[in-house]
Design an enzyme around this catalytic site. Structure first.
Site, mmCIF file in Angstrom:
data_model
loop_
_atom_site.group_PDB
_atom_site.id
_atom_site.type_symbol
_atom_site.label_atom_id
_atom_site.label_comp_id
_atom_site.label_asym_id
_atom_site.label_seq_id
_atom_site.Cartn_x
_atom_site.Cartn_y
_atom_site.Cartn_z
ATOM 1 N N ALA A 192 0.845 -1.196 0.000
ATOM 2 C CA ALA A 192 0.000 0.000 0.000
ATOM 3 C C ALA A 192 0.879 1.243 0.000
ATOM 4 O O ALA A 192 1.823 1.341 0.782
ATOM 5 C CB ALA A 192 -0.911 0.003 1.231
ATOM 6 N N SER A 224 2.553 -2.253 4.230
ATOM 7 C CA SER A 224 2.628 -0.813 4.008
ATOM 8 C C SER A 224 3.943 -0.451 3.341
ATOM 9 O O SER A 224 4.947 -1.150 3.481
ATOM 10 C CB SER A 224 2.544 -0.059 5.338
ATOM 11 O OG SER A 224 3.753 -0.207 6.068
ATOM 12 N N ASP A 225 3.938 0.662 2.580
ATOM 13 C CA ASP A 225 5.213 1.258 2.219
ATOM 14 C C ASP A 225 5.882 1.691 3.517
ATOM 15 O O ASP A 225 5.227 1.885 4.549
ATOM 16 C CB ASP A 225 5.011 2.439 1.273
ATOM 17 C CG ASP A 225 6.245 2.708 0.416
ATOM 18 O OD1 ASP A 225 7.345 2.274 0.803
ATOM 19 O OD2 ASP A 225 6.112 3.365 -0.641
ATOM 20 N N TRP A 226 7.195 1.865 3.467
ATOM 21 C CA TRP A 226 7.968 2.077 4.693
ATOM 22 C C TRP A 226 7.634 3.440 5.314
ATOM 23 O O TRP A 226 7.909 4.492 4.749
ATOM 24 C CB TRP A 226 9.454 1.951 4.380
ATOM 25 C CG TRP A 226 10.002 0.576 4.619
ATOM 26 C CD1 TRP A 226 11.119 0.272 5.340
ATOM 27 C CD2 TRP A 226 9.483 -0.687 4.177
ATOM 28 N NE1 TRP A 226 11.313 -1.104 5.373
ATOM 29 C CE2 TRP A 226 10.331 -1.707 4.668
ATOM 30 C CE3 TRP A 226 8.373 -1.059 3.419
ATOM 31 C CZ2 TRP A 226 10.113 -3.065 4.431
ATOM 32 C CZ3 TRP A 226 8.144 -2.407 3.171
ATOM 33 C CH2 TRP A 226 9.010 -3.396 3.678
ATOM 34 N N ALA A 228 4.506 4.401 5.908
ATOM 35 C CA ALA A 228 3.222 4.903 5.396
ATOM 36 C C ALA A 228 2.101 4.796 6.428
ATOM 37 O O ALA A 228 1.066 5.450 6.274
ATOM 38 C CB ALA A 228 2.822 4.145 4.129
#
Length: 828
Positions: A192, A224-226, A228
């Site tokens: 995401a 999640s993106d890091w 996010a």
């Protein structure tokens, strides 16, 4: 690899609700949490669209570097991409990596997108097909792939907060389509993005549940993106399963408390844990027994790097083949291929020739074991046959590059490289080591560390005013021979991790240096919360005279049998965290190409970029060859093309404008935090056709070393709604050399009851033929290419009636046209 749902539920029952919740965020930057009660080990993740970096930013830990994603899409060769996915998987297993954070399935919506080198194309169908091939290649070898960044994360400006407003039809038909293809290919994770869509951040967005997990049946992990995840309850109640990185995410103990007080249902957390355990089981990371190859003991991020074994010849050969397969011959006026037997002198010109840019900037970056420049490749190909003259030409516009090991020595040992020291608050040395260059993104942390110091002894080869710099955040200083050059406090203007940890801006100062006179350069930066630890030291000699450089290049070109001039973008032009503001290569590079072309009509311009750039001199040169960011074997692969050992196999995955102002979609700057995708369905070639504009080069364009005639298109008289359609296209090789042609099929729907593009890409097939030979390409047009999303019914529908099928060499060259009747169920 197989653990039943019943076994997963049995394991789940061993954990308390609190223990389950704590499994759902990272243990470290790159690892998930272990759970001994289940025999669950940590899962290791790594960035990896073009190479598998592993857990550390350390130039001593090298990685095979493939061509950029845009170059892979340009191959229009899914079998090759699948093989390259297998190579990445082998690298991952060697480094103990379980999960590869690739492929990137966002689209080239605007040519200004700063991260286009990491994305495949402007088109959802091509992106989906190439992305699925990479997923299959990676996962066939027991490494999990990750489709990212879900969804509409197609530009970099304000990417952490931007709210993308996109209509439901465009979202379904354009931006979600490549992710649907990845799910169909069995991708194990979906990432995401940072952005919001229609008012809700992606990590809490309902799109994670439907269509992803519901309609498409995705049973893997949504990560999640890091960084996010910025809140607890709304993201935990959404379809997000894993918050990275850890251990200080907004989940962890906060999520455990939310489960305990009932604000996040236990069933919701249980579903997330089941998905994580299912992934672990597939990876062989769950249950008793010895760890698998990918789960073997790993060095921590602060441990000394393990020696890198030599790159296997088959890996190098595959990477080299990919360079030629993705290189796109944009124009050729009888110059290419060059015949080595007729060459006595070849002029190779440009800074990019000697220092070819092999990859884009940002989190995708890796440290290759070697890099073959265009100059290296040409010299190797012509060794013993012709003389190669190199003229560097003017320095490309942009900041000074990081110090390389060939430009300085460690002042303590006298060996090539720099001296890295970690100091305490009183300036006492806690740790020291020699490093190869001045770009140190993760200096080793030691207890009590307060300051990072990088020192290097410069021995200039050019006298004059040098530009010296230090990049990072917080309190920084730069001194030369004990004389302060700059000092100040430079707070980060953003919390974008790509900027803070990978590409911090530099502060510069000038200093006069003399040839061969040693000068000690010392840079320091304090370690402070929120500033990361990335520290970069740079030095650039005085820029050559802008007027004299093209003249020198022209003289070399005039005295040569052929000239190869290499121009391109810099790491500060195409990079994660920033969008571009121009497509220009700059006045100095454009002047260089014009001067060389005027001096020698047998001039080949090689373009070294990850995405579109303006080529105002394209009609003045003998040939234009697009090299992309070609990876570690770039120079040899391009030499194969230049001298005819291989055909340039690439076709453009993105339409290239002659000038930025011509492009239908250029906006990447949000207004009041929102970025409206007002163009709807009309992205890429669809937008060009809608506005009746003619680009420099169409989507699908690319020449080979032979010519082709498209002779006949055969379409079935009718097809049922919801069925694939098989189209046959007969082509003939009309040239004097065997070759490969990419036959492309497009669709149109005259008189449609819903808005449609003028025409849109629907499928392709590649064929090979000898001179004079006629072959038939069989192209499968998937049923999805004929469907549209009905917003009112919230369902896919296919119009019946007359459709138009077009075939040709690009979106702008479709000479063959036939009609297709689509009938509904029960029609005769």
């Amino acid at each position: 690899m197989g653990t039943s749902d019943e076994e997963i539920d049995r394991l789940l029952g061993k954990l308390t609700p609190r223990a389950r919740a704590l499994l759902l965020d990272g243990a470290t930057t790159w690892r998930t949490r272990a759970e001994p009660a289940l025999g669950l080990r940590e899962l290791v993740m790594s960035d990896g669209p073009a190479g598998v970096r592993g857990e550390a930013w350390d130039e001593r830990i090298t990685s095979v570097l493939l061509p950029s994603a845009s170059a892979l899409a340009a191959t229009w060769d899914e079998d090759l991409v699948e093989s390259l996915g297998g190579l990445l998987a082998a690298e991952a297993r060697r480094k103990g990596v379980d999960v590869l954070l690739a492929p990137t399935l966002n689209l080239h919506r605007s040519p200004l997108g700063g991260r286009h080198f990491e994305c495949f194309s402007e088109d959802p169908e091509l992106t989906g097909r190439v992305g699925a091939a990479l997923v299959r290649g990676v996962q066939a070898h027991g490494v999990a792939a990750t489709a990212k960044h879900y969804v509409a994360n197609d530009s970099e400006t304000d990417r952490l907060t931007v709210d993308v407003r996109v209509d439901e039809r465009a979202l379904r038909e354009v931006y979600l389509a490549p992710f649907e293809a990845a799910v169909a290919a069995g991708v194990r994770l979906v990432m995401a993005g940072y952005n919001a869509v229609d008012g809700t951040t992606m990590t809490a967005n309902a799109l994670l549940s439907d269509p992803l997990k519901g309609e498409w049946g995705f049973d893997g992990v949504v990560v999640s993106d890091w960084g996010a995840v910025r809140s607890t309850e709304d993201t935990a109640r959404s379809g997000l399963d894993l918050a990275m990185p850890g251990p200080d995410s907004p989940w962890g103990e906060a999520l455990a408390r939310a489960v305990a007080d009932g604000t996040v249902p236990e069933d919701t957390v249980d579903d997330k844990v089941r998905r994580l355990l299912r992934l672990a089981a597939w990876l062989g990371a769950l249950g008793e027994g010895e760890p698998t190859a990918s789960g073997a003991a790993r060095a921590g991020t602060e441990a000394p790097p393990a020696p890198r074994p030599a790159v296997a010849p088959r890996e190098r050969a595959l990477a080299r083949r990919a360079v030629a397969a993705g290189s796109v011959l944009l124009a050729n006026r009888g110059v290419l291929p060059l015949d080595p037997g007729r060459l006595r002198t070849v002029a190779v010109i440009g800074a990019h020739a000697a220092r070819t840019r092999t990859q884009g900037g940002g989190s995708a970056g890796v440290f290759p074991p070697h890099e073959v420049s265009v100059l290296d490749g040409v010299r190797a190909a012509l060794r013993g046959r012709a003389r190669v003259v190199h003229v560097p030409g003017p320095r490309p516009d942009g900041p000074a590059p990081p110090l390389g090991h060939d430009a300085c020595t460690d002042p303590r040992s006298g060996l090539p490289g720099v001296l890295l020291r970690m100091l305490d608050a009183d300036g006492r040395e806690l740790y020291a080591e020699r490093r190869r260059g001045g770009r140190l993104l993760e200096p080793r942390l030691v207890p009590g560390a307060h300051t990072v110091e990088i020192s290097a002894r410069l021995r200039p080869r050019t006298a004059g005013r040098w530009t010296l710099g230090v990049a990072g955040f917080g309190r920084m200083s730069l001194a030369l021979d004990g004389r302060p050059l700059l000092a100040g406090d430079f707070p980060p203007p953003t919390d974008d991790p790509a900027v803070v940890h990978v590409n911090p801006p530099a502060q510069y100062a000038g200093a006069d240096l003399a040839v061969s006179q040693d000068a000690l350069l010392v840079a320091r930066r304090e370690l402070a919360p929120g500033t990361g630890r990335a520290t970069v030291v740079s030095a650039a000699p005085p820029a050559p005279d802008a007027a004299a450089s093209p003249a020198e290049a022209a003289r070399a070109a005039a005295g040569a049998d052929a000239a190869i001039v290499v121009v391109g973008t810099t790491e500060h032009g195409e990079c994660e965290g920033y969008d571009r503001t121009t497509l220009s290569l700059g006045a100095t590079q454009n002047a260089l190409v014009r001067a060389v072309a005027a001096a020698n009509p047998r001039t080949v311009a090689v373009v070294n970029s990850g995405g579109p750039v303006e080529l105002p001199w394209r009609d003045a040169v003998g040939a234009v060859l697009l090299a992309w960011f070609p990876g570690q074997e770039g120079g040899d692969g391009l030499a194969d093309v230049l001298f005819g050992r291989a055909e340039p196999g690439g076709r453009l995955p993105t339409t290239w404008p002659a000038a930025l102002a011509d492009a239908p979609v250029t906006r990447t700057l949000p207004a009041d935090g929102r970025l409206a995708y007002d163009e709807g369905l009309h992205v890429g070639h669809r937008g060009w056709l809608r506005h009746a504009r003619v680009p420099a080069y169409w989507f699908g364009h690319g020449l080979g070393y032979t010519t082709w005639a498209h002779e006949e298109l055969t379409v079935p008289p009718r097809a049922g709604a919801g069925e694939d359609v098989t189209v046959r296209v007969r082509v003939r090789n009309t040239g004097a050399r065997s070759g490969r042609e990419v036959v492309q099929v497009y669709l149109a729907r005259p008189g449609s009851a819903v808005e449609r593009p003028v025409r849109w890409f629907a499928g392709y097939a590649a064929v090979r033929a000898r001179p004079g030979e006629s072959v038939t390409a069989t192209v499968r047009v998937p049923a999805r290419a004929l469907r549209h999303w009905c917003v009112r019914e919230r369902a896919w529908r296919t119009e019946t009636g007359r459709w138009r099928v077009l075939a040709g060499r690009s979106a702008g060259e479709v000479p063959l046209v036939a009609d297709l009747e689509v009938v509904g169920p029960g029609s005769g």
